[in-house]
Design a protein around this motif. Structure first.
Motif, short mmCIF file in Angstrom:
data_model
loop_
_atom_site.label_atom_id
_atom_site.label_comp_id
_atom_site.label_asym_id
_atom_site.label_seq_id
_atom_site.Cartn_x
_atom_site.Cartn_y
_atom_site.Cartn_z
N ALA A 36 0.81 -1.22 0.00
CA ALA A 36 0.00 0.00 0.00
C ALA A 36 0.85 1.27 0.00
CB ALA A 36 -0.93 0.00 1.21
N THR A 37 2.13 1.13 0.32
CA THR A 37 3.01 2.30 0.30
C THR A 37 3.19 2.86 -1.10
OG1 THR A 37 4.89 0.77 0.27
CG2 THR A 37 4.27 1.73 2.39
N MET A 38 2.68 2.16 -2.12
CA MET A 38 2.76 2.72 -3.47
C MET A 38 2.03 4.05 -3.54
SD MET A 38 -0.41 2.55 -5.18
CE MET A 38 -0.11 2.21 -6.88
N GLY A 39 1.14 4.27 -2.60
CA GLY A 39 0.39 5.52 -2.55
C GLY A 39 1.26 6.74 -2.29
N TYR A 40 2.48 6.54 -1.86
CA TYR A 40 3.40 7.64 -1.61
C TYR A 40 4.28 7.97 -2.82
CZ TYR A 40 2.25 6.87 3.30
OH TYR A 40 1.61 6.73 4.50
N TYR A 41 4.11 7.22 -3.88
CA TYR A 41 5.01 7.34 -5.02
C TYR A 41 4.30 7.84 -6.28
CZ TYR A 41 8.40 4.52 -2.42
OH TYR A 41 9.28 4.06 -1.48
N ALA A 42 5.01 8.63 -7.04
CA ALA A 42 4.58 8.89 -8.41
C ALA A 42 4.84 7.62 -9.21
CB ALA A 42 5.34 10.05 -9.01
N ILE A 43 3.94 7.31 -10.13
CA ILE A 43 4.08 6.11 -10.95
C ILE A 43 4.18 6.52 -12.42
CG2 ILE A 43 3.10 3.91 -11.62
CD1 ILE A 43 3.83 4.02 -8.68
N GLY A 44 5.17 5.99 -13.07
CA GLY A 44 5.35 6.26 -14.49
C GLY A 44 5.17 5.01 -15.32
N TRP A 45 4.69 5.20 -16.53
CA TRP A 45 4.69 4.13 -17.53
C TRP A 45 5.78 4.45 -18.55
CZ3 TRP A 45 2.31 -0.47 -17.59
CH2 TRP A 45 1.18 -0.65 -16.78
N PHE A 46 6.57 3.45 -18.86
CA PHE A 46 7.64 3.56 -19.84
C PHE A 46 7.47 2.46 -20.87
CE2 PHE A 46 10.45 6.60 -17.72
CZ PHE A 46 9.91 6.60 -16.44
N ARG A 47 8.14 2.61 -21.99
CA ARG A 47 8.12 1.55 -22.99
C ARG A 47 9.48 1.47 -23.66
NH1 ARG A 47 3.92 4.23 -27.42
NH2 ARG A 47 5.34 5.86 -28.23
N GLN A 48 9.75 0.27 -24.14
CA GLN A 48 11.01 0.03 -24.84
C GLN A 48 10.77 -0.87 -26.03
OE1 GLN A 48 14.22 -1.42 -22.38
NE2 GLN A 48 15.75 -0.63 -23.82
N ALA A 49 11.03 -0.33 -27.20
CA ALA A 49 10.92 -1.09 -28.44
C ALA A 49 12.27 -1.72 -28.75
CB ALA A 49 10.47 -0.18 -29.57
N PRO A 50 12.28 -2.80 -29.53
CA PRO A 50 13.55 -3.45 -29.87
C PRO A 50 14.56 -2.47 -30.49
CG PRO A 50 11.72 -4.81 -30.53
CD PRO A 50 11.13 -3.50 -30.10
N GLY A 51 15.75 -2.47 -29.96
CA GLY A 51 16.80 -1.61 -30.50
C GLY A 51 16.71 -0.15 -30.11
N LYS A 52 15.75 0.18 -29.26
CA LYS A 52 15.57 1.58 -28.86
C LYS A 52 15.72 1.73 -27.35
CE LYS A 52 12.59 2.99 -32.67
NZ LYS A 52 11.32 3.70 -33.05
N GLU A 53 15.96 2.95 -26.93
CA GLU A 53 16.07 3.23 -25.51
C GLU A 53 14.68 3.25 -24.87
OE1 GLU A 53 20.11 6.00 -25.48
OE2 GLU A 53 18.20 6.84 -24.86
N ARG A 54 14.68 2.98 -23.57
CA ARG A 54 13.44 3.06 -22.82
C ARG A 54 12.99 4.53 -22.77
NH1 ARG A 54 12.97 -0.68 -17.58
NH2 ARG A 54 13.82 -2.03 -19.22
N GLU A 55 11.71 4.76 -23.00
CA GLU A 55 11.21 6.13 -23.02
C GLU A 55 9.98 6.27 -22.13
OE1 GLU A 55 9.82 7.34 -26.88
OE2 GLU A 55 8.40 5.67 -27.05
#
Length: 123
Positions: free
Chosen positions: A27-46
Motif C-alpha cells: 500500500a506504500t505505493m500511494g506515496y510514489y509517483a508512478i510512471g509508464w515507460f516503454r522500450q521497443a527493440p533496439g531503442k532506448e526506454r522512453e
C-alpha cells in the motif's frame, strides 16, 4: 520495498485499444509517483506517462497525448494505462515504475520497476 506486476498487454490491430494494469505489492505505493515507460527493440526506454502520488497531476509524451490515459486507485494498489487508437509504433514492452517526489521523464530516477508487458500493434 515495492514490487510491481504489469498485465493487460497483447496483440491488437491498429486503431484498437488495450488497458494495461500495474499492480503493486504494498500500500506504500500511494506515496510514489508512478510512471509508464516503454522500450521497443533496439531503442532506448522512453517515458510514456506519469501520475503523481495523489493522482491530481498527470503528464504524457507528445506521441501519446490524446490517445492514452493514466489513472490510479491507491486503495487497490493499482495504476492503469488506457491506450486507444493504437499505432504500430506503439509496439513495445511497457513497464511501470515508481519514484518519490513527483513525476519525471528520467528513467534513472525511478527506484522500483516491474517486469514489463508486451504490446504488439499489428494487422
Amino acid at each position: 520495498q515495492l514490487q510491481f506486476v504489469e498485465s493487460g498487454g497483447g496483440l491488437v490491430q491498429p486503431g484498437g485499444s488495450l488497458r494495461l494494469s500495474c499492480a503493486a505489492s504494498r500500500a506504500t505505493m500511494g506515496y510514489y509517483a508512478i510512471g509508464w515507460f516503454r522500450q521497443a527493440p533496439g531503442k532506448e526506454r522512453e517515458g510514456v506517462s506519469c501520475i503523481t502520488s495523489d493522482g491530481r497531476s498527470t503528464n504524457y509524451a507528445d506521441s501519446v497525448k490524446g490517445r492514452f490515459t493514466i489513472s490510479r486507485d491507491n486503495a487497490k494498489k493499482a495504476v492503469y494505462l488506457q491506450m486507444s487508437s493504437l499505432k504500430p509504433e506503439d509496439t513495445a514492452v511497457y513497464y511501470c515504475a515508481a519514484r518519490r517526489h513527483g513525476c519525471s521523464t528520467s528513467v534513472s530516477t525511478y527506484t522500483y520497476w516491474g517486469q514489463g508487458t508486451q504490446v504488439t500493434v499489428s494487422s
